[in-house]
Design an enzyme around this catalytic site. Sequence first.
Site, PDB file in Angstrom:
ATOM      1  N   LYS A 185       4.770   4.850  -1.706  1.00  8.30           N
ATOM      2  CA  LYS A 185       4.672   6.104  -1.972  1.00  8.30           C
ATOM      3  C   LYS A 185       5.855   6.872  -1.683  1.00  8.30           C
ATOM      4  O   LYS A 185       6.252   7.856  -2.162  1.00  8.30           O
ATOM      5  CB  LYS A 185       3.590   6.980  -1.426  1.00  8.30           C
ATOM      6  CG  LYS A 185       2.217   6.742  -2.204  1.00  8.30           C
ATOM      7  CD  LYS A 185       1.165   7.344  -1.392  1.00  8.30           C
ATOM      8  CE  LYS A 185      -0.242   6.622  -2.225  1.00  8.30           C
ATOM      9  NZ  LYS A 185      -1.490   6.607  -1.306  1.00  8.30           N
ATOM     10  N   GLY A 216       0.758  -1.328  -0.065  1.00 14.75           N
ATOM     11  CA  GLY A 216      -0.038   0.030   0.167  1.00 14.75           C
ATOM     12  C   GLY A 216       0.877   1.140   0.005  1.00 14.75           C
ATOM     13  O   GLY A 216       2.008   1.265  -0.491  1.00 14.75           O
ATOM     14  N   SER A 217       0.281   2.309   0.680  1.00 16.86           N
ATOM     15  CA  SER A 217       0.727   3.378   0.517  1.00 16.86           C
ATOM     16  C   SER A 217       2.549   3.722   0.915  1.00 16.86           C
ATOM     17  O   SER A 217       3.015   4.632   0.644  1.00 16.86           O
ATOM     18  CB  SER A 217       0.033   4.723   1.307  1.00 16.86           C
ATOM     19  OG  SER A 217      -1.300   4.543   1.124  1.00 16.86           O
ATOM     20  N   THR A 218       2.921   2.572   1.723  1.00 20.62           N
ATOM     21  CA  THR A 218       4.247   2.945   2.030  1.00 20.62           C
ATOM     22  C   THR A 218       5.214   2.882   0.833  1.00 20.62           C
ATOM     23  O   THR A 218       6.200   3.633   0.903  1.00 20.62           O
ATOM     24  CB  THR A 218       4.713   1.487   2.820  1.00 20.62           C
ATOM     25  OG1 THR A 218       3.790   1.289   3.762  1.00 20.62           O
ATOM     26  CG2 THR A 218       6.002   1.818   3.172  1.00 20.62           C
TER      27      THR A 218
END
Lengths: 122, 556
Positions: free
Chosen positions: B275, B271-273
């Site tokens: 980014k 997931g957003s990690t």
Amino acid sequence: MIQALNLATLALTIALCFGLYKITNETRQAQRDLNAIEQKIEAERETIDVLRAEWSHLVRPARLEALSERHLALQSVSATQISTLDRIPFRADLPSALPPLRGVPAPAFVPRRKPSLGGVSF
Amino acid sequence: MRTRRLPYPHRAVAVRRRQRAMLAAGLFAAAFATVVMRLFVIATEAQQVATTAPVRSAATTLTRADIVDRDGRLLATEVPVDALYADARHIWDPKEAAAALVSILPELDEASLERKLSSGLAFVWIKRDLTPAQYAQVRSLGIAGLGVRRETKRVYPVGRTAAHVVGFVDIDNRGLAGVERALDQRLRDPARGGAPLTLSLDLRVQHVVADELAAASEEFRAVGATGIVLDVHSGEVLAMASVPDFDPNHPADSPAETRFNRATLGVYEMGSTFKTFTTAMALDAGVVTIRDGFDASQPIRIGRFTISDYHPEARWLSVPEIFQYSSNIGSARMAMATGPERQRAYLSRFGLLSAPAIEIAEVAPPLLPPQWGPVETMTISFGHGLAVSPLQTATAMAAMVNGGLMIPPTILKRSPEGPVRAKRVISEDVSASMRTLLRLVVSEGTGGKADVIGYPVGGKTGTAEKAQGGRYARKALLSSFVGVFPALQPRYLVLVLLDEPQPTAETHGYATGGWTAAPTCGRIIARIAPMLGLIPEDQAVAGPSDGPQIAVVNDQ
């Protein structure tokens, strides 16, 4: 002369036989003692291994934490309880006004000195 | 003695005779002296043999080296046990013997024991680890044909606490999992003389992580959880735990899924990690600067996909805002600006496209997308479409904050002076920007619950929907948080991942990384930071950079 030599040789042989027997016997005894001591050392070593394992089992953090919770009034250290010596203000250093610091518990009485914030190192 | 004068020839004969006799006497004397010397040598040599022969060293009595943590606390060791066997040829009455043995060792099956005892074989095992009390009782039975052999048994004094890292062995002391399996040869090497194997783990930190993970997975009714603490400058793993766990002393008593190490064997879409990686590569490649921005006002439609934001701001967002509000749209646009090839090259340098090398047997390779087109580039930019292990994520994140050096992770303690194999993957400036951005996520954004008084934390939340049957399931989440502290000169990294956490009343119905993994991470940091000897800082004051110096060997 030959007889004297024979006698001397015979005596020497008997003496050597006896000496050899004595040394061999002492050697055997020393060997037995040594084996017994080595067995003892081995047994002690095994006991140490067992005790070391048991000690590590008894002082494992999970158990100590549970015991401390049950029997002691201790709590985990929080960041507000840790400081360094150079952050403790000296009396003579600063004037008296003291704004509150975020994250520091309110002192029981108003200190007269402002804490020095400089020199943080880690 | 009277001498007779003999005539000349006789006299010569007598002289010769005497010479012969002297020669013979001399030879006998020499032979006798040799025998005496030999006896003397034998007598003294026997003593020498006695003093040197049967000293048994620790290496021959212990067959496997101990495993200790970085401060020498025992994690695995061997203790002697008595193993009971039978010589079935000498058992008189197998039925009676079996009944007597079962009365002492109730866990044995009487019928199969009787079969063993009547088999007529010279050697059958009955039970491999007797307690001293059982040994005494068996002896008192006085059954002929039973024998006891001294064996060693592997024990794990700390039990579950480090089970997945240390692993366990089979009944013949061969490593089956974890370090025990990966370094089986090293542990059994007699040349090392039984010197213990020192891991990089810190047992205190390991306990805190295991404890907090267990508490979090209970609180959020998660099916599992994993946590890693990493030294960002040396790559040493200080703690690695996976929940549910098992007791390595009795591995077969727990279901097989408890032995699954989520930290290295589980691969997840993080997931957003991701980014963090998307932003770092865009900055490092020079595609954007920290002052640029992207249009995140409209969801992106590409093919059959729609990329939208979880917390839509629906406006033009700057790079720090994209990071702070965790905008999928902004990240996807940033990744497209970087381009698929460059994205792939960077992710490969971050170690996210191949299995990490670590001294644990259970390591899974990442799951790569079948092709790597624009759609994949966009989804991978916010952590979907590429599944990696938590260990890979932690290692790559460490490189983002430690000044841009990719350091291979290790479970073994590094010597402080030894050079660290490091590879530059992003520039020092970009790494400094990433530290600031990560701090922003905690001080202003989604990771606020990870902050700790006295120890400023930087980090990134991650929430991914689990792929189930080819679709993403809305309710089955993987919530994670990767935190580094102290935020601006990071020393340590803490990764927490919860598998399918359920929302609670306190989280107002949310089960995302910011509501579940972030507070868990914060609690871990609050407990371990004082143990690791970090002096808390006042929020206003930034201390001088005084991290450990590392020697960089460029092995690009």
